[in-house]
Design a protein around this motif. Structure first.
Motif, short mmCIF file in Angstrom:
data_model
loop_
_atom_site.label_atom_id
_atom_site.label_comp_id
_atom_site.label_asym_id
_atom_site.label_seq_id
_atom_site.Cartn_x
_atom_site.Cartn_y
_atom_site.Cartn_z
N GLY A 6 22.06 29.02 -56.28
CA GLY A 6 22.05 30.43 -55.93
C GLY A 6 23.33 31.12 -56.38
O GLY A 6 24.21 30.51 -57.00
N ALA A 7 23.44 32.39 -56.04
CA ALA A 7 24.57 33.20 -56.50
C ALA A 7 25.59 33.38 -55.38
O ALA A 7 25.23 33.76 -54.27
CB ALA A 7 24.08 34.56 -56.98
N PRO A 8 26.87 33.14 -55.67
CA PRO A 8 27.91 33.44 -54.68
C PRO A 8 28.12 34.95 -54.59
O PRO A 8 27.48 35.72 -55.31
CB PRO A 8 29.14 32.74 -55.25
CG PRO A 8 28.90 32.73 -56.72
CD PRO A 8 27.41 32.59 -56.90
N LEU A 9 29.01 35.37 -53.72
CA LEU A 9 29.27 36.79 -53.54
C LEU A 9 30.50 37.20 -54.34
O LEU A 9 31.62 36.78 -54.03
CB LEU A 9 29.48 37.12 -52.06
CG LEU A 9 29.47 38.61 -51.70
CD1 LEU A 9 28.07 39.20 -51.89
CD2 LEU A 9 29.93 38.82 -50.25
N ASP A 10 30.29 37.99 -55.39
CA ASP A 10 31.38 38.55 -56.18
C ASP A 10 31.61 40.00 -55.78
O ASP A 10 30.66 40.73 -55.49
CB ASP A 10 31.06 38.48 -57.68
CG ASP A 10 31.06 37.06 -58.22
OD1 ASP A 10 31.48 36.15 -57.48
OD2 ASP A 10 30.62 36.87 -59.36
#
Length: 464
Positions: free
Chosen positions: A203-207
């Motif tokens: 999944g995608a981390p929080l940028d």
């Protein structure tokens, strides 16, 4: 034409459909009390209806507080749907082996129930086999069409359970359909596609993109700097709106790769800049924070309303225009234009895993034609000497690299200008030998930061 690519206590609505509406009769209609009398059933039943819609082609919209008062149930339902979507490639292979005749037609949420059951049995380490099996059967029984296949659900899932070691060892590259995996291997290499699969599962981390440099705030957030004014949160315990600096408008959520196209425009304070196809607005905020006089255009009124709200929180301004980009006729031309064009969005699969199986090669061809129309339109809105950045969140060469040759032939007045590491905050990993930008989930992040990023293509053009 142009734009970005509650659970009612009385009516028991799921994704707009009521269990009472279905045409295929059950012996009895499940009541809310019946559903909630079995712990864990309601989030699984909600998840099945939502996943059914996504498998039919709808985008996945996570459940909100309006659907679940209990945050634990909401989190479970969202997690199960997301897990099934990320593992869709493997689950489809397993179902094809287990069900020799395939999923029966007109079976309601049956396919979704099976996907969710397999996801729980094989890929959710913290869910025991018994509730995964039992609640899958119970969920099927409460759907008018799937109810008559409860024994099939039990039998299929028990077969999967017995062969768990076999199915847990499937090649990660099989998460992608053959046509997509083969084209990605040709363009990026087999090792990269394995990394793509790992990124899909992770999944995608929080940028975040900061309105201005703020090392102290980054420290409070526990964020690590990437390049320019982007940073990545290493951990997050609170909701986004509760994080330090959100209410004060000091940052916004934006994937690191998505922050790069606006930087390539190299905007100067006071320049008139058009953000074409602007929603959801992260790039508009970047351009406004650079001091540009920004016009943000998109066709979707509700999405542009959200852009306005975000700009207000950030203390930034832009002219908001709701219109079809191909019909837009401003009184003046612009110094610079950012065209983040509608595309297949295959580069966003970490946060939108359904794009992996919901896209086809015909979708890409149709998007290419639209992108070329938008590039032609953008060229007419530029001042002589004006700059255009064309970008897509796609991993497909047709929507990215292949557009260069078409522009040279069809629009000789637009000249390619090289992208440099300086325009990317000093990070040159994504700068190609052709002078364009290409990010993908296997690319190394600045400073050796762990994790991945979205897939983007961008190029700089200047009008003669």
């Amino acid at each position: 034409m142009i734009g970005d690519g509650g659970f009612g206590l009385a009516t028991i609505l799921f994704s707009g459909e009521s269990l009472m509406d279905s045409k295929a009769p059950l012996k009895r209609t499940p009541s809310l009390r019946d559903i909630e009398s079995i712990p864990g059933l309601r989030p699984r039943l909600e998840a099945a209806y939502r996943l059914r819609d996504v498998l039919a082609g709808a985008p996945f919209v996570p459940f909100g507080a309006d659907r679940f008062a209990d945050s634990r149930d909401r989190a479970l339902a969202n997690r199960l749907v997301t897990l099934a979507l990320r593992r869709h490639g493997h689950i489809a292979i397993i179902l094809n082996k287990v069900l020799a005749r395939g999923v029966p037609q007109r079976s309601g949420i049956l396919e979704a129930v099976l996907h969710l059951g397999i996801a729980q049995l094989l890929f959710a380490d913290d869910i025991a086999d018994h509730p995964a099996l039992h609640l899958s059967v119970e969920a099927a029984r409460r759907d008018r069409r799937a109810g008559r296949f409860d024994r099939l659900v039990n039998g299929a899932l028990r077969t999967v359970q017995r062969e768990a070691d076999r199915w847990s060892a499937l090649d990660p590259q099989l998460l992608f359909p053959d046509w997509l995996g083969s084209r990605w291997r040709a363009q990026y290499g087999a090792a990269a596609v394995t990394r793509f699969a790992e990124a899909l599962l992770a999944g995608a981390p929080l940028d975040l993109t900061f309105r201005k440099d703020d090392p102290d705030l980054a420290g409070q957030l526990g964020a690590i700097a990437l390049a320019g004014q982007s940073a990545r949160l290493l951990a997050r315990d609170a909701a986004v709106a509760d994080l330090p600096g959100f209410a004060e408008g000091k940052w916004w959520v934006q994937d690191f790769a998505a922050s790069l196209p606006a930087r390539l425009l190299d905007v100067r304070p006071g320049e008139r800049v058009l953000d074409l196809c602007a929603a959801p607005g992260g790039k508009t905020a970047q351009l406004a924070a650079m001091g540009a006089e920004v016009t943000a255009l998109d066709i979707a009124p509700e999405r542009m309303a959200r852009v306005s709200e975000n700009l207000q929180r950030l203390g930034l301004g832009a002219e908001i225009v709701v219109a079809d980009a191909l019909d837009y006729a401003p009184p003046e031309t612009f110094d610079a234009i950012l065209l983040d064009a509608p595309c297949s969005a295959t580069g966003t699969f970490r946060r939108h895993p359904e794009v992996v199986f919901s896209r086809g090669e015909k979708d890409i061809a149709g998007r290419v034609r639209l992108q070329r129309s938008l590039i032609e339109k953008a060229a007419t809105l530029l001042k002589p000497g004006g700059r255009l950045v064309y970008a897509v969140c796609s991993l497909e060469a047709e929507e990215g690299e292949d557009q260069i040759g078409w522009i040279k032939e069809a629009l000789p007045g637009l000249a390619l200008e090289p992208v440099t590491p300086a325009l990317c905050g000093g990070w040159g990993e994504a700068v190609t030998p052709q002078g364009t930008l290409r990010t993908h989930p296997a690319l190394k992040l600045p400073g050796g930061v762990e994790g991945s990023m979205d897939g983007f293509f961008a190029m700089r053009l200047r009008l003669a």
